[in-house]
Design an enzyme around this catalytic site. Structure first.
Site, mmCIF file in Angstrom:
data_model
loop_
_atom_site.group_PDB
_atom_site.id
_atom_site.type_symbol
_atom_site.label_atom_id
_atom_site.label_comp_id
_atom_site.label_asym_id
_atom_site.label_seq_id
_atom_site.Cartn_x
_atom_site.Cartn_y
_atom_site.Cartn_z
ATOM 1 N N HIS A 102 0.836 -1.203 0.000
ATOM 2 C CA HIS A 102 0.000 0.000 0.000
ATOM 3 C C HIS A 102 0.873 1.255 0.000
ATOM 4 O O HIS A 102 2.075 1.213 0.298
ATOM 5 C CB HIS A 102 -0.947 0.020 1.205
ATOM 6 C CG HIS A 102 -0.263 0.117 2.534
ATOM 7 N ND1 HIS A 102 0.145 1.316 3.086
ATOM 8 C CD2 HIS A 102 0.069 -0.839 3.452
ATOM 9 C CE1 HIS A 102 0.702 1.107 4.261
ATOM 10 N NE2 HIS A 102 0.671 -0.200 4.510
ATOM 11 N N CYS A 161 3.702 -4.416 6.683
ATOM 12 C CA CYS A 161 3.304 -4.261 5.287
ATOM 13 C C CYS A 161 4.485 -3.800 4.428
ATOM 14 O O CYS A 161 5.548 -3.459 4.937
ATOM 15 C CB CYS A 161 2.158 -3.254 5.165
ATOM 16 S SG CYS A 161 0.590 -3.860 5.798
#
Length: 407
Positions: free
Chosen positions: A100, A113
């Protein structure tokens, strides 16, 4: 096609000579290097985009392994970290790992992440589809073309004319029919048109080959007990109340000890003998398509005391006319603990990582009927994962491809 190529050329102008054959995104591969804090996008084995990234910081490491994009959202908020914004989110696990947009300081800084620069996050989002492979590794790895008889090939759509010797014709007038042997493929006779596949049937296969675990063993026990007249329930690999009751009944029948290990070696030997079966081989092959299970069947692994390692093989291209698939391989370092080696019966020797895992492919035997089925279903983007690590807990019963964790 032009839009996809133009997009890639805007990211990497030096790749202007490349062509982009995968219009539907099935051959896209994304490789993240934790050591270099970088991301590389491959299409048909060619680099079409690169970017810096920021992976997990100490205490919040980004896991390494083989993942697929499970879900895409233009905007998402973290369910774990105080509703932190995650624009252009591409989910890799249901436990919270994703690609992301975020701050990218050129060193590991995320909570697990893979953060992407804002402009690139949007661009990458537009290039991918659900199911695209994402490989996260400590080192920098890249796909390598591999050829091996084990690797599946598509069923050809042509038939060569018979090799029958020429025969003299008794006819003296009119057309004469001859049997010819000519390498010119323009003389090949096409088979009837294949059936049109549904969108789901056109999805690439995800094949996992690994060592059989407790779940596969329990499923075998459930099946054999039911065949013998004991109601062990659905053969799902979980030893619930019905399965335990059936095992107890079988032990009473065979005068086996009721205490101790639920499924002992003695009990297994008696069960296989009673069912008239040979013990299953060491390996298991699973197939999913469109995030749904298609097949699960035992396969043989020669020299099971030797480590397999972890390898990903992907069909980068298919030439249906010549019946040839181009396979590419990626090898991932995977250190097994002493406890895991002991549990799997693997000799305590040093791990060996090969570029293409050719010696590993030599050791796996798949029944002919299964090979034929896979050949018929082969498409671009089909992949095979070979690993000692079994089915990861991150692999949900439905809604994921096979997720393989190497750390």
């Amino acid at each position: 096609m032009f839009g996809r190529a133009a997009l890639a050329l805007a990211i990497l102008p030096s790749l202007a000579g490349f062509s982009f054959a995968a219009e539907d995104g099935r051959t896209i591969q994304i490789i993240v290097s934790r050591a270099k804090q970088s991301l590389t996008v491959y299409d048909d084995g060619k680099i079409i985009a690169t970017s810096k990234v920021s992976t997990g910081k100490p205490g919040h490491d980004t896991p390494t392994g083989i993942f697929s994009i499970l879900e895409k959202r233009k905007y998402h908020e973290s369910n774990i970290y105080s509703n932190a914004p995650m624009p252009w989110m591409q989910r890799l696990t249901w436990s919270g790992i994703a690609l992301h947009e975020g701050k990218v300081p050129s060193y590991p800084a995320s909570h697990g992440c893979v953060r992407l620069p804002s402009g690139f996050a949007k661009t990458l989002f537009s290039m991918t589809e659900r199911g695209a492979h994402v490989i996260i590794a400590d080192e920098d790895v890249a796909p390598v073309v591999v050829r091996h008889p084990f690797l599946f090939q598509p069923t050809t759509d042509v038939q060569i004319l018979s090799d029958v010797p020429l025969r003299p014709s008794k006819k003296t007038t009119g057309p004469v029919e001859l049997a010819m042997n000519n390498p010119d493929r323009s003389l090949l006779v096409p088979k009837p048109e294949p059936l049109v596949r549904t969108p789901e049937e056109s999805q690439p296969l995800r094949i996992l080959i690994t060592r059989r675990g407790d779940r596969e063993l329990v499923a075998d026990v459930q099946t054999m007990l039911t065949e013998l007249g004991f109601d062990a329930g659905v053969p799902d690999g979980f030893a619930g109340e019905m399965t335990r009751s059936a095992i107890s009944g079988f032990k009473r029948w065979k005068n086996l000890p009721s205490k101790g290990t639920l499924i002992s070696k003695e009990m297994l030997a008696a069960l296989y003998a009673a069912a008239g079966r040979e013990p299953a081989p060491q390996g298991q092959l699973y197939i999913r398509q469109g995030f749904k299970e298609v097949l699960s069947t035992p396969v043989a692994i020669r020299d099971p005391e030797r480590e397999l390692g972890t390898y990903l093989y992907t069909v980068a291209d298919i030439d249906p006319k010549n019946g040839q698939a181009v396979w590419q391989a990626i090898g991932l370092r995977n250190e097994l603990s002493d406890g895991t080696r002991k549990r799997l019966g693997i000799a305590p020797e040093a791990s060996v990582l090969e570029a293409t895992g050719q010696s590993v492919l030599d050791r796996i035997e798949i029944p002919t009927r299964i090979r034929t089925k896979i050949n018929d279903m082969l498409t671009e983007g089909t992949s095979i994962t070979i690993t000692d690590n079994g089915v990861s807990p991150e692999t949900a019963p439905q809604g994921t491809d096979f997720i393989t964790l190497t750390r």
